[in-house]
Motif scaffolding. Structure first.
Motif, PDB file in Angstrom:
ATOM      1  N   MET A 246       0.827  -1.205   0.000  1.00 47.02           N
ATOM      2  CA  MET A 246       0.000   0.000   0.000  1.00 47.02           C
ATOM      3  C   MET A 246       0.862   1.256   0.000  1.00 47.02           C
ATOM      4  O   MET A 246       0.563   2.239  -0.681  1.00 47.02           O
ATOM      5  CB  MET A 246      -0.935  -0.020   1.209  1.00 47.02           C
ATOM      6  CG  MET A 246      -2.004  -1.101   1.143  1.00 47.02           C
ATOM      7  SD  MET A 246      -2.923  -1.247   2.679  1.00 47.02           S
ATOM      8  CE  MET A 246      -3.685   0.365   2.766  1.00 47.02           C
ATOM      9  N   TRP A 247       1.942   1.230   0.771  1.00 51.84           N
ATOM     10  CA  TRP A 247       2.858   2.357   0.823  1.00 51.84           C
ATOM     11  C   TRP A 247       3.444   2.628  -0.563  1.00 51.84           C
ATOM     12  O   TRP A 247       3.526   3.773  -1.012  1.00 51.84           O
ATOM     13  CB  TRP A 247       3.951   2.066   1.843  1.00 51.84           C
ATOM     14  CG  TRP A 247       4.919   3.181   2.039  1.00 51.84           C
ATOM     15  CD1 TRP A 247       4.828   4.462   1.571  1.00 51.84           C
ATOM     16  CD2 TRP A 247       6.141   3.123   2.775  1.00 51.84           C
ATOM     17  NE1 TRP A 247       5.906   5.206   1.957  1.00 51.84           N
ATOM     18  CE2 TRP A 247       6.731   4.405   2.703  1.00 51.84           C
ATOM     19  CE3 TRP A 247       6.790   2.123   3.490  1.00 51.84           C
ATOM     20  CZ2 TRP A 247       7.943   4.707   3.306  1.00 51.84           C
ATOM     21  CZ3 TRP A 247       7.996   2.425   4.107  1.00 51.84           C
ATOM     22  CH2 TRP A 247       8.563   3.687   4.025  1.00 51.84           C
ATOM     23  N   HIS A 248       3.844   1.567  -1.257  1.00 47.20           N
ATOM     24  CA  HIS A 248       4.472   1.726  -2.569  1.00 47.20           C
ATOM     25  C   HIS A 248       3.496   2.287  -3.606  1.00 47.20           C
ATOM     26  O   HIS A 248       3.868   3.169  -4.395  1.00 47.20           O
ATOM     27  CB  HIS A 248       5.026   0.389  -3.045  1.00 47.20           C
ATOM     28  CG  HIS A 248       6.255  -0.029  -2.312  1.00 47.20           C
ATOM     29  ND1 HIS A 248       6.743  -1.332  -2.324  1.00 47.20           N
ATOM     30  CD2 HIS A 248       7.117   0.675  -1.523  1.00 47.20           C
ATOM     31  CE1 HIS A 248       7.836  -1.407  -1.588  1.00 47.20           C
ATOM     32  NE2 HIS A 248       8.081  -0.209  -1.086  1.00 47.20           N
ATOM     33  N   ILE A 249       2.261   1.800  -3.618  1.00 47.93           N
ATOM     34  CA  ILE A 249       1.339   2.284  -4.639  1.00 47.93           C
ATOM     35  C   ILE A 249       0.884   3.715  -4.353  1.00 47.93           C
ATOM     36  O   ILE A 249       0.556   4.465  -5.290  1.00 47.93           O
ATOM     37  CB  ILE A 249       0.118   1.346  -4.793  1.00 47.93           C
ATOM     38  CG1 ILE A 249      -0.709   1.294  -3.519  1.00 47.93           C
ATOM     39  CG2 ILE A 249       0.554  -0.039  -5.200  1.00 47.93           C
ATOM     40  CD1 ILE A 249      -1.957   0.426  -3.642  1.00 47.93           C
ATOM     41  N   ILE A 250       0.896   4.134  -3.090  1.00 49.87           N
ATOM     42  CA  ILE A 250       0.600   5.532  -2.781  1.00 49.87           C
ATOM     43  C   ILE A 250       1.781   6.412  -3.158  1.00 49.87           C
ATOM     44  O   ILE A 250       1.636   7.505  -3.714  1.00 49.87           O
ATOM     45  CB  ILE A 250       0.259   5.694  -1.286  1.00 49.87           C
ATOM     46  CG1 ILE A 250      -1.073   5.027  -0.966  1.00 49.87           C
ATOM     47  CG2 ILE A 250       0.184   7.175  -0.916  1.00 49.87           C
ATOM     48  CD1 ILE A 250      -1.415   5.025   0.508  1.00 49.87           C
ATOM     49  N   GLU A 251       2.987   5.915  -2.886  1.00 48.71           N
ATOM     50  CA  GLU A 251       4.198   6.684  -3.180  1.00 48.71           C
ATOM     51  C   GLU A 251       4.395   6.863  -4.680  1.00 48.71           C
ATOM     52  O   GLU A 251       4.854   7.919  -5.136  1.00 48.71           O
ATOM     53  CB  GLU A 251       5.410   5.975  -2.571  1.00 48.71           C
ATOM     54  CG  GLU A 251       6.702   6.754  -2.663  1.00 48.71           C
ATOM     55  CD  GLU A 251       7.848   5.997  -2.013  1.00 48.71           C
ATOM     56  OE1 GLU A 251       8.752   6.645  -1.482  1.00 48.71           O
ATOM     57  OE2 GLU A 251       7.838   4.749  -2.053  1.00 48.71           O
ATOM     58  N   ASP A 252       4.014   5.854  -5.464  1.00 50.85           N
ATOM     59  CA  ASP A 252       4.260   5.907  -6.906  1.00 50.85           C
ATOM     60  C   ASP A 252       3.255   6.788  -7.636  1.00 50.85           C
ATOM     61  O   ASP A 252       3.630   7.667  -8.410  1.00 50.85           O
ATOM     62  CB  ASP A 252       4.235   4.494  -7.493  1.00 50.85           C
ATOM     63  CG  ASP A 252       5.409   3.650  -7.010  1.00 50.85           C
ATOM     64  OD1 ASP A 252       6.408   4.244  -6.554  1.00 50.85           O
ATOM     65  OD2 ASP A 252       5.306   2.402  -7.054  1.00 50.85           O
ATOM     66  N   ASN A 253       1.955   6.554  -7.415  1.00 48.55           N
ATOM     67  CA  ASN A 253       0.959   7.280  -8.230  1.00 48.55           C
ATOM     68  C   ASN A 253      -0.330   7.605  -7.487  1.00 48.55           C
ATOM     69  O   ASN A 253      -1.368   7.815  -8.120  1.00 48.55           O
ATOM     70  CB  ASN A 253       0.638   6.474  -9.485  1.00 48.55           C
ATOM     71  CG  ASN A 253       0.185   5.061  -9.156  1.00 48.55           C
ATOM     72  OD1 ASN A 253      -0.007   4.724  -7.986  1.00 48.55           O
ATOM     73  ND2 ASN A 253       0.011   4.238 -10.183  1.00 48.55           N
ATOM     74  N   LEU A 254      -0.306   7.634  -6.164  1.00 48.16           N
ATOM     75  CA  LEU A 254      -1.519   7.951  -5.385  1.00 48.16           C
ATOM     76  C   LEU A 254      -2.702   7.090  -5.823  1.00 48.16           C
ATOM     77  O   LEU A 254      -3.815   7.571  -6.047  1.00 48.16           O
ATOM     78  CB  LEU A 254      -1.878   9.441  -5.519  1.00 48.16           C
ATOM     79  CG  LEU A 254      -0.915  10.445  -4.872  1.00 48.16           C
ATOM     80  CD1 LEU A 254      -1.374  11.867  -5.130  1.00 48.16           C
ATOM     81  CD2 LEU A 254      -0.799  10.199  -3.369  1.00 48.16           C
ATOM     82  N   ASP A 255      -2.451   5.797  -5.928  1.00 48.14           N
ATOM     83  CA  ASP A 255      -3.468   4.846  -6.387  1.00 48.14           C
ATOM     84  C   ASP A 255      -4.620   4.781  -5.387  1.00 48.14           C
ATOM     85  O   ASP A 255      -4.413   4.596  -4.181  1.00 48.14           O
ATOM     86  CB  ASP A 255      -2.832   3.461  -6.545  1.00 48.14           C
ATOM     87  CG  ASP A 255      -3.680   2.538  -7.392  1.00 48.14           C
ATOM     88  OD1 ASP A 255      -4.920   2.639  -7.317  1.00 48.14           O
ATOM     89  OD2 ASP A 255      -3.106   1.716  -8.117  1.00 48.14           O
ATOM     90  N   VAL A 256      -5.836   4.923  -5.894  1.00 49.72           N
ATOM     91  CA  VAL A 256      -7.023   4.923  -5.029  1.00 49.72           C
ATOM     92  C   VAL A 256      -7.282   3.540  -4.449  1.00 49.72           C
ATOM     93  O   VAL A 256      -8.004   3.398  -3.457  1.00 49.72           O
ATOM     94  CB  VAL A 256      -8.249   5.437  -5.816  1.00 49.72           C
ATOM     95  CG1 VAL A 256      -9.455   5.585  -4.887  1.00 49.72           C
ATOM     96  CG2 VAL A 256      -7.947   6.773  -6.453  1.00 49.72           C
ATOM     97  N   ARG A 257      -6.691   2.490  -5.036  1.00 46.25           N
ATOM     98  CA  ARG A 257      -6.885   1.156  -4.491  1.00 46.25           C
ATOM     99  C   ARG A 257      -6.375   1.045  -3.058  1.00 46.25           C
ATOM    100  O   ARG A 257      -6.873   0.228  -2.275  1.00 46.25           O
ATOM    101  CB  ARG A 257      -6.189   0.120  -5.375  1.00 46.25           C
ATOM    102  CG  ARG A 257      -6.843  -0.092  -6.738  1.00 46.25           C
ATOM    103  CD  ARG A 257      -6.095  -1.127  -7.536  1.00 46.25           C
ATOM    104  NE  ARG A 257      -4.706  -0.716  -7.761  1.00 46.25           N
ATOM    105  CZ  ARG A 257      -3.766  -1.504  -8.274  1.00 46.25           C
ATOM    106  NH1 ARG A 257      -4.059  -2.752  -8.605  1.00 46.25           N
ATOM    107  NH2 ARG A 257      -2.545  -1.052  -8.454  1.00 46.25           N
ATOM    108  N   ALA A 258      -5.396   1.879  -2.715  1.00 48.71           N
ATOM    109  CA  ALA A 258      -4.914   1.888  -1.329  1.00 48.71           C
ATOM    110  C   ALA A 258      -6.009   2.328  -0.374  1.00 48.71           C
ATOM    111  O   ALA A 258      -6.174   1.773   0.723  1.00 48.71           O
ATOM    112  CB  ALA A 258      -3.699   2.812  -1.204  1.00 48.71           C
ATOM    113  N   ALA A 259      -6.796   3.321  -0.771  1.00 48.77           N
ATOM    114  CA  ALA A 259      -7.933   3.752   0.051  1.00 48.77           C
ATOM    115  C   ALA A 259      -8.998   2.675   0.115  1.00 48.77           C
ATOM    116  O   ALA A 259      -9.630   2.470   1.160  1.00 48.77           O
ATOM    117  CB  ALA A 259      -8.515   5.055  -0.499  1.00 48.77           C
ATOM    118  N   ALA A 260      -9.204   1.960  -1.001  1.00 48.50           N
ATOM    119  CA  ALA A 260     -10.186   0.877  -1.002  1.00 48.50           C
ATOM    120  C   ALA A 260      -9.745  -0.253  -0.074  1.00 48.50           C
ATOM    121  O   ALA A 260     -10.569  -0.821   0.666  1.00 48.50           O
ATOM    122  CB  ALA A 260     -10.385   0.358  -2.426  1.00 48.50           C
TER     123      ALA A 260
END
Length: 287
Positions: A246-260
């Protein structure tokens, strides 16, 4: 006569209305501390509410407030996120294995330390609980340095060992809290009737402390599943835990899947907390 007069004066004093100053002081105290409590609760709850609202956004990046609402990112978790599901499976596996080993180690330790008053017992108890006093980053770094000094490379098992260090103290704490509430007469009665230590444990002690063990295991599992620092230091290149992913996908492109993912974890945690509180009374073991 004197006794009757004293009782009459006491009765009049009891029925006398409270002074306006004392009533105002009490109301101001309740207002100030109630307001501070409301501000603290709002500060704690607001991030969770913001994450939940953001997880239903229709946008392609994390924005608050959302421009629109949709469940597309929850659907993407199940249909187009194999790496997140793999990270979830690994986190669950590590947390479950760490908790099982921690129960096997923590329950005997708690049985040995619960009713002892010697100084060495208090020292050992403090040693078992010491990981709770350290910041997670410091604990993870210390374990990494320990493994390096011992010549042990990072692997799945170093990750499990690190998570045992952060899960065992919770189980020790709740088990000791349950053991000290047991009436010693129960063990004395069982012993006087010829019961062995093993028989007493399985028929008397374990049923009485089961709720405390389960409560500690639940708290330990949630702490392990959501841990970032220890997982970051002790995982190898092939072991990516869910919080790290989750940290990586937020750091890379602010992926909304992390919020999901966060929304799913929040919902599951709330449900499990309610169930565990009804079944075991978790809050009783921390009073």
């Amino acid at each position: 006569m004197g006794e009757i007069q004293r009782e009459t004066s006491i009765a009049k004093a009891a029925g006398r209305p409270k002074s306006p100053g004392r009533s105002l002081e009490r109301r101001s105290f309740e207002l100030v501390f109630g307001g501070l409590g409301a501000i603290a609760a709002l500060q704690l709850i607001s991030p969770t509410v913001i994450v939940l609202i953001t997880s239903f956004t229709s946008a392609y990046s994390l924005k608050f407030p959302p421009p629109g609402y949709s469940t597309r990112w929850y659907e993407a978790l199940w249909s187009n996120s194999p790496e997140i599901l793999e990270a979830f499976a690994l986190s669950f596996q590590v947390a479950a294995l760490a908790c099982c080993i921690s129960v096997a180690a923590a329950v005997p330790a708690a049985l040995s330390l619960a009713r002892r008053r010697e100084s060495w017992a208090r020292v050992l108890e403090s040693a078992f609980l010491s990981p709770l006093m350290l910041p997670s980053l410091a604990l993870g770094l210390a374990l990494l340095m320990l493994f390096n000094q011992a010549g042990i490379g990072l692997s799945f098992w170093t990750l499990v060992i690190g998570h045992i260090a952060i899960t065992a103290p919770y189980i020790v704490r709740t088990t000791i809290a349950s053991l000290v509430q047991i009436d010693p007469a129960l063990h004395e009665s069982a012993g006087s009737l010829g019961a062995s230590q093993r028989y007493m444990f399985f028929t008397v002690t374990l049923p009485l402390i089961a709720r405390g063990v389960v409560a500690g295991t639940f708290i330990a599992f949630m702490n392990s599943f959501d841990n970032v620092a220890v997982s970051l230091f002790l995982s190898d290149a092939r072991s990516e835990m869910l919080p790290i992913r989750m940290w990586h996908i937020i750091e890379d492109n602010l992926d909304v899947r992390a919020a999901a993912v966060s929304g799913v974890l929040i919902a599951v945690t709330l449900v499990l907390m309610v169930v565990m509180e009804r079944m075991t009374g978790i809050s009783r073991h921390f009073r």
